[in-house]
Scaffold this active site. Structure first.
Site, mmCIF file in Angstrom:
data_model
loop_
_atom_site.group_PDB
_atom_site.id
_atom_site.type_symbol
_atom_site.label_atom_id
_atom_site.label_comp_id
_atom_site.label_asym_id
_atom_site.label_seq_id
_atom_site.Cartn_x
_atom_site.Cartn_y
_atom_site.Cartn_z
ATOM 1 N N CYS B 92 -32.324 -5.160 -3.208
ATOM 2 C CA CYS B 92 -32.722 -3.853 -2.672
ATOM 3 C C CYS B 92 -31.514 -3.021 -2.279
ATOM 4 O O CYS B 92 -31.642 -1.833 -1.967
ATOM 5 C CB CYS B 92 -33.649 -4.018 -1.476
ATOM 6 S SG CYS B 92 -35.076 -5.005 -1.891
ATOM 7 N N HIS B 382 -41.360 1.660 -1.743
ATOM 8 C CA HIS B 382 -40.042 1.051 -1.897
ATOM 9 C C HIS B 382 -39.883 0.416 -3.278
ATOM 10 O O HIS B 382 -39.988 -0.790 -3.435
ATOM 11 C CB HIS B 382 -39.860 0.002 -0.783
ATOM 12 C CG HIS B 382 -38.646 -0.843 -0.925
ATOM 13 N ND1 HIS B 382 -37.433 -0.358 -1.354
ATOM 14 C CD2 HIS B 382 -38.455 -2.171 -0.698
ATOM 15 C CE1 HIS B 382 -36.561 -1.360 -1.384
ATOM 16 N NE2 HIS B 382 -37.156 -2.455 -1.006
ATOM 17 N N CYS B 414 -31.327 -3.415 3.946
ATOM 18 C CA CYS B 414 -31.350 -4.870 3.821
ATOM 19 C C CYS B 414 -31.741 -5.243 2.403
ATOM 20 O O CYS B 414 -32.379 -4.471 1.709
ATOM 21 C CB CYS B 414 -32.355 -5.463 4.806
ATOM 22 S SG CYS B 414 -34.025 -4.831 4.583
#
Lengths: 467, 447
Positions: B92, B382, B414
């Site tokens: 990510c 996301h 994160c």
């Protein structure tokens, strides 16, 4: 010595019946095993705003490598970080699965009755998460030291909280209160360790005061009495034997004393722990001198004196002849005074010395048929209180333990009704063991306990008698 | 080669609205979406036909055919085909990492311009052959005689048809990211209410951003979707409070509401030197200042899986002589509301500060009104590698709107594998990054 009732409750059918009928259900208490960690689990630490003991408490837990949790917004967290404790977080409002073996709260910051709410706020969400044989410990400031009346009132109130909490906690858990005077923060380690550890298995609802005294130097907590010599009177059997063995375990060289009639038993005990012995009658007029000579000649003085020897001569007052009164008083109280006087006069008690006396619940509550015994044991408390200022001048201390119902040959010989009453009428629903008394004495005897002087701590499972 | 570095300008961004998994973009490939996001940016910046220094991009879930995803996407755009490109992968953190890599090249003078981009689809996800079947087919491929081929084929069993679907799980722990975060949330005592409050604020912030037109030059509609499919403008703490726990067991506090959903989408950010920007008539929105990456040992369990940003940020702050409070805006990627809250708690915690960071004092609290002001991943969704570009574009524009006083923004993202990627942007009106870094050095020198 067998607690038949506890065995009965221990089996499934007995346990079920006890639940149904609402009978007490004693659990097997955790007791100290050599080499075990200070406490078998993690502890939750909290502080009322303005508490002054966070760093001292954190230092003890860090040294013992005890896992610690605290609330994220608790002041004490700063002290935990400084002590090098990687403390977990507890938030009663969030999902959590924590259980603690110990709950420690620094209440020294509480300065008014309104602020007593902090006790509730800390313990309410946590008390049901206390594990079996857990420890609930509150730290306060001695009320007599508080400048403000309201602060003194609030600090005195802590006692009621701890006594009630001791009666609420279950499955062998206990509660304790430690009053630490300002400037004595560095002397709380031995007491926090004792209250946290399974050594205090049968001590509940009790308080102790930690005050002025010598600075405890670094210490081996496994062998705190290493290099020390300890005199134990009445050491041939029962509680005295347990005291001798426990002090030896803690590193002391034990000098056991008992009457010549019991010399064989005494020798057996002393040889098994590599100790020395004195066979003497402490009531003899030359006994104090003889003891001092022996200790001076062979041991270079004495570090720890445990006045354990004692007898009962029960009779209601109306039927008690003078002999019963006089003999008992001589053994249980007067001889101890004479020995102490001699030790101090001749300077046989070494610097940082310890005198630990064995009083009794009877000395606190009084017992029918025991006017002589209760008088002598209350006198022991008086001796501790009156001698404490003298001893502190010499860098030494005097304290007492007051056992409740302890499983010994003496209690085994009691009739069933008073025996069962004695066993069950306390917060732990069982009798204590001689080792429980011995561990408490070892706590007072430790060189690290220099701040403990003039205390009388009961080893009674928080007995209802005399509470 | 010059040893001097030069300021790096963020000149614009574009993304397609993020869609929920198996929604409007169900049939769109990574390359389709990335190409669309790039073209939107190229149009908006008016750089069609330009040869950029490079395009760095990535996707977390990639088909084997996507081995050169970014270059292939570039070839489908209106950029000069002479623009080189490469793929980046840091879970990510991919999107922000592409920004860091390209910004560094610009700072060093190795490039004058670049696009940093990312894309992900959880709908058109790669499905792998069952491992047994794959072994047999490889054997078949290697067979030299028909007898060997028949022998290989004879090993095929019906059960081997079951494919390997990519799971959102950590390879070394077997726990899903949600399960890992539930452990973190428990360890940090994060309440359900705090998570739902953060989630509602995210939705309301993003909804307001759309309403005010803030997103107009950040988002280009795609396949009929004009706004992020996950956005619930009318959600409330009460509504969120009714959702059942999704992670952390029956008493868990994490729900489908306060966790990001699987999403599809793409984003791109245009960066350049200040000279390149003025040559192309582009306004500098913000400057890239510095970045830091960190990783934690989540396998041993000492640190939570998504706690790496809690380590990366203090290091970044120290290097730049800044405190946590020296920012006007904070963009903390909302993988889960709990992740954001655990990170904030760690920064406030004297124990974490001492024991984990080795700092005498905690970083402290932040003004929550400055956090994810225009919404975050909880509202937008996301698509893994696209999130970094969304955040950088969004923050750069917010900084450009702060006015003459300038301002500074912190980004914290994160990533799987116990990683964290963080960066600092500052408004174009601010003293240059270059000058300010010198100040930081001087300050350290004095201390």
């Amino acid at each position: 010595m067998t607690d038949t009732y506890a065995q009965l409750i221990g089996n499934p059918i007995g346990g079920f019946l006890a639940d149904k009928v609402g009978l007490p259900k004693p659990v097997r208490l955790d007791r100290y095993v050599e080499g075990a960690p200070l406490i078998d689990g993690s502890v939750l630490v909290g502080s009322a705003p303005g508490g002054r003991l966070g760093e001292a408490i954190a230092a003890v837990l860090a040294e013992a490598e005890t896992p610690v949790d605290s609330r994220l917004d608790d002041e004490v967290r700063g002290a935990l970080g400084v002590a090098g404790i990687d403390a977990g977080v507890w938030n009663p409002e969030a999902p959590a699965d924590q259980r603690w073996k110990g709950l420690i709260f620094d209440a020294t910051g509480i300065g008014s009755s309104e602020q007593l709410r902090e006790l509730w706020a800390f313990f309410r969400p946590a008390i049901r998460r206390l594990a079996p044989s857990g420890r609930l410990i509150v730290f306060g400031s001695p009320p007599e030291d508080c400048a403000e009346p309201r602060a003194a009132t609030a600090q005195r109130a802590l006692e009621g909280f701890v006594r009630a909490a001791g009666k609420e906690v279950r499955y062998g858990a206990t509660a304790g209160l430690l009053y630490v005077s300002a400037g004595s923060e560095g002397r709380l380690a031995s007491s926090l360790r004792f209250f946290l550890s399974p050594r205090s298995a049968y001590v509940s609802g009790q308080l102790a005061r930690i005050g002025a005294g010598g600075d405890p130097s670094s210490i081996d907590w496994e062998r705190p009495l290493h290099g020390k010599v300890a005199l134990v009177t009445g050491a041939s059997r029962g509680i005295g034997e347990a005291i001798a063995r426990t002090l030896e375990r803690d590193g002391a060289h034990v000098v056991g004393l008992d009457v010549p009639d019991l010399a064989t038993e005494l020798e057996a005990v002393m040889s098994s722990i590599g100790g020395s012995m004195i066979a003497a009658d402490i009531t003899g007029p030359d006994a104090p001198a003889l003891i001092c000579d022996e200790l001076e000649a062979n041991h270079g003085g004495i570090d720890v004196v445990v006045h354990n020897a004692g007898v009962t001569r029960d009779k209601t007052l109306g039927g008690m002849d003078e002999g019963l009164w006089a003999l008992l008083m001589e053994i249980n109280l007067t001889s101890e005074e004479r020995i102490d006087d001699a030790l101090l006069e001749r300077d046989v008690l070494n610097e940082n010395g310890r005198i630990v006396c064995v009083s009794s619940m009877s000395g606190i509550a009084g017992n029918a048929g025991q006017t002589n015994y209760s008088t002598s044991k209350a006198g022991v408390i008086g001796m501790v209180e009156s001698m404490a200022p003298l001893l502190v001048e010499r860098g030494s201390t005097i304290n007492a333990v007051a056992p409740g119902f302890i499983e010994t040959q003496m209690t085994a010989a009691m009739p069933i009704a008073p025996r069962e009453a004695g066993r069950r009428m306390n917060s732990l629903s069982q009798g204590g063991l001689p080792v429980d008394v011995a561990e408490t004495i070892a706590w007072f005897a430790s060189p690290a306990s220099s701040g403990l002087n003039g205390n009388v701590v009961r080893v009674c499972g928080q007995s209802l008698i005399g509470a | 080669m010059s040893t001097e570095t030069r300021p790096v300008a963020i000149l614009g961004s574009n993304r397609i609205p993020f869609a929920r998994s198996n929604g409007p973009y169900a049939r769109a490939s990574n390359q389709d979406m990335l190409t669309a996001a790039l073209d939107g940016l190229i149009d908006r910046a008016g750089i069609a036909g330009a040869r950029l220094g490079e395009v760095a991009g990535g996707a977390v879930l990639k088909h084997s055919r996507d081995f050169n995803l970014t270059r292939e996407s570039v070839l489908g755009t209106r950029l000069s085909p002479k623009t080189p490109a490469y793929d980046v992968g840091q879970a990510c953190g991919t999107g922000l990492e592409t920004v860091i890599l390209t910004a560094n090249k610009i700072a060093l003078g190795q490039a004058d311009s670049a696009i940093a981009c990312g894309v992900d689809t959880t709908s058109d996800a790669p499905i792998a052959l069952n491992e047994d079947l794959r072994t047999i087919l490889l054997e078949l491929n290697a067979a030299r005689s028909n007898v060997d081929r028949v022998r290989a084929l004879a090993k095929i069993r019906p059960g081997q048809i079951v494919p390997e679907v990519p799971r959102n799980a950590e390879p070394r722990t077997g726990l899903s990211m949600g399960e890992h975060t539930a452990i973190m949330a428990k360890n940090w005592g994060i309440t359900r209410l705090a998570q739902d409050e953060l989630t509602a604020a995210s939705h309301h912030g993003l909804a307001a951003a759309y309403e005010s037109g803030f997103e107009d030059d950040l988002v280009t509609p795609y396949l009929g979707l004009e706004r992020d499919g996950n956005l619930r403008p009318d959600t409330t703490i009460e509504k969120l409070g009714k959702l059942k726990p999704a992670f952390g067991g029956s008493d868990g506090a994490m729900t489908a509401g306060n966790s990001t959903p699987l999403s599809d989408g793409a984003s791109a950010v245009l960066l350049g030197s200040e000279d390149w920007a003025s040559d192309h008539g582009l306004r500098v929105l913000a400057r890239f200042v510095d970045a830091e990456t960190a990783a934690v040992d989540h396998v041993s369990g000492r640190d939570g899986l998504l706690m790496a940003p809690a380590y990366a940020v203090p290091r970044l702050l120290a290097r730049n002589g800044l405190g946590l409070q020296d920012f006007d805006l904070y963009e903390i990627h909302e993988a889960f509301a709990a992740q954001v809250l655990c990170t904030l708690a760690a920064w406030e915690d004297p124990v974490f500060s001492r024991e984990r960071l080795g700092l005498a004092e905690p970083l402290g609290t932040i003004d929550r009104d400055k956090l994810n002001v225009r919404g975050g991943s909880l509202a937008a969704g996301h698509p893994f590698a696209a999130t970094g570009g969304r955040i950088v574009g969004n923050l750069a524009k917010q900084l450009s709107e702060l006015g003459r006083g300038g301002g500074r923004g912190l980004i914290s993202i994160c990533a799987a594998g116990g990683q964290g990627v963080v960066a600092i942007l500052e408004a174009a009106g601010q003293q240059t990054a270059h000058g300010r870094q010198q100040t930081a050095k001087t300050r350290r020198g004095r201390a």
